[in-house]
Design an enzyme around this catalytic site. Structure first.
Site, PDB file in Angstrom:
ATOM      1  N   SER A  94       0.797  -1.239   0.000  1.00  0.00           N
ATOM      2  CA  SER A  94       0.000   0.000   0.000  1.00  0.00           C
ATOM      3  C   SER A  94       0.825   1.282   0.000  1.00  0.00           C
ATOM      4  O   SER A  94       0.259   2.355  -0.181  1.00  0.00           O
ATOM      5  CB  SER A  94      -0.932   0.023   1.207  1.00  0.00           C
ATOM      6  N   TYR A  99      -4.732   3.304   8.020  1.00  0.00           N
ATOM      7  CA  TYR A  99      -6.086   2.729   8.141  1.00  0.00           C
ATOM      8  C   TYR A  99      -6.701   3.089   9.489  1.00  0.00           C
ATOM      9  O   TYR A  99      -6.540   4.220   9.951  1.00  0.00           O
ATOM     10  CB  TYR A  99      -6.057   1.202   7.926  1.00  0.00           C
TER      11      TYR A  99
HETATM   12  N1  GLU Z   1      -2.327  -5.137  -2.006  1.00  0.00           N
HETATM   13  C1  GLU Z   1      -2.900  -5.057  -0.688  1.00  0.00           C
HETATM   14  C2  GLU Z   1      -4.399  -5.299  -0.775  1.00  0.00           C
HETATM   15  O1  GLU Z   1      -5.024  -4.817  -1.671  1.00  0.00           O
HETATM   16  C3  GLU Z   1      -2.598  -3.723  -0.111  1.00  0.00           C
HETATM   17  C4  GLU Z   1      -3.053  -3.573   1.310  1.00  0.00           C
HETATM   18  C5  GLU Z   1      -2.008  -2.931   2.164  1.00  0.00           C
HETATM   19  O2  GLU Z   1      -0.823  -2.918   1.889  1.00  0.00           O
HETATM   20  O3  GLU Z   1      -2.402  -2.407   3.220  1.00  0.00           O
HETATM   21  O4  GLU Z   1      -4.978  -5.953   0.028  1.00  0.00           O
END
Ligand code: GLU
Length: 300
Positions: free
Chosen positions: A61, A236
């Protein structure tokens, strides 16, 4: 700085509290969690590292920061009609708010928002063109050509990505996806599967830290805004906790990396693949907290 990093690394290995690598992406699930790296780029051009700072890891992410920079350059403020800029208070792949808020994701760093951002970049282009653009940006920002996409990680996510597929179809049903869910997600998974070392990532952060001599990618105003989003939404539902403990804009990835910006002072990259319950690096967050305390770099 070398002296400052030593006790931090020692304490991380002493505490032996690593968390678990992302289990929902099979290619990442088996990585040894007992790994740690930190790199700090300072405004005077020095980079100081400790741990496995030359080992590439999956930026996941953290790539959302780079795709956001490109999308802002491409569509400017129009992006905000499709994506909000408020913390979500929900997990990175949550579907809950999308239903309530009629397909406009809360911010560009939760998965739904990042999928829309990638879609904005992709619209009118071939996925490989959009991906090449993201990769070129990352290479330019870090001053390194030695950066690749790990195809096995992208494929692994594609195979198990039912949740992201659900998000993409939901967005499509609300008219907030211009490409097909398959095309947009294919591009999104590949951008997430970019691998970088903490040295490269810290170098890439110099543009966001506003250093003289760092590649000028976006306007000063956009730099401020990206940093504001990193502070409020970069971790998040753990964003408040990160701001509380570290006091700096940061973006995490489920590969265990964190990019942290101390505006005008330092660009920091930390990696440790074990995650806490928010899906952010467990040891990485603790190291960031120790570093911020030792340097007094918190913006507050
Ligand atoms: N590629 C991951 C997903 O879509 C990214 C999530 C992350 O790194 O927090 O779940």
């Amino acid at each position: 700085m070398e002296e400052l990093l030593k006790p931090i690394v020692a304490e991380i290995f002493d505490q032996n509290d690593w968390g678990q690598p992302a289990q929902y992406i099979p290619e990442l699930a088996g990585i040894d969690p007992k790994q740690f790296a930190v790199s700090v780029c300072l405004a005077d051009g020095r980079t100081v590292s400790a741990g496995s700072a030359s080992k590439p890891f999956s930026i996941q992410s953290i790539s959302k920061v780079f795709s956001l920079m490109l999308a802002l350059g491409r569509v400017g403020d129009q992006l905000w009609s499709r994506v909000g800029r408020e913390p979500s208070g929900t997990s990175f792949d949550s579907v809950v708010l999308l239903e309530k808020e009629r397909g406009r994701p809360r911010n560009p760093f939760i998965n739904a928002g990042a999928i829309v951002t990638t879609d904005a970049l992709l619209s009118g282009r071939e996925p490989r063109t959009a991906l090449a653009e993201i990769l070129t940006l990352v290479k330019d920002m870090s001053g390194s050509e030695d950066i690749y996409i790990n195809e096995s990680v992208a494929a692994s996510e594609q195979e198990t990505g039912s949740r992201n597929m659900a998000l993409a179809y939901y967005l499509k049903s609300h008219g907030n996806l211009s490409c097909t869910p398959e095309q947009t997600l294919g591009t999104y998974y590949h951008q997430c599967a970019i691998e970088m070392t903490t040295e490269q990532l810290a170098m890439a952060g110099r543009s966001l830290a506003g250093f003289d001599g760092a590649p000028k990618i976006i306007s000063h105003e956009h730099i401020r805004r990206v940093n504001a989003l990193m502070m409020t939404c970069g971790h998040y539902d753990g964003s408040g906790d990160f701001a509380f403990r570290v006091g700096l804009p940061g973006k995490s990835g489920v590969g265990g990396g964190i990019l942290i910006i101390a505006p005008n002072v330092a660009s920091i990259a930390i990696w440790s693949p074990g995650l806490n319950h928010y899906g952010n690096s467990n040891a990485g967050t603790r190291a960031a907290e120790m570093l911020s305390r030792a340097t007094d770099w918190s913006v507050f």
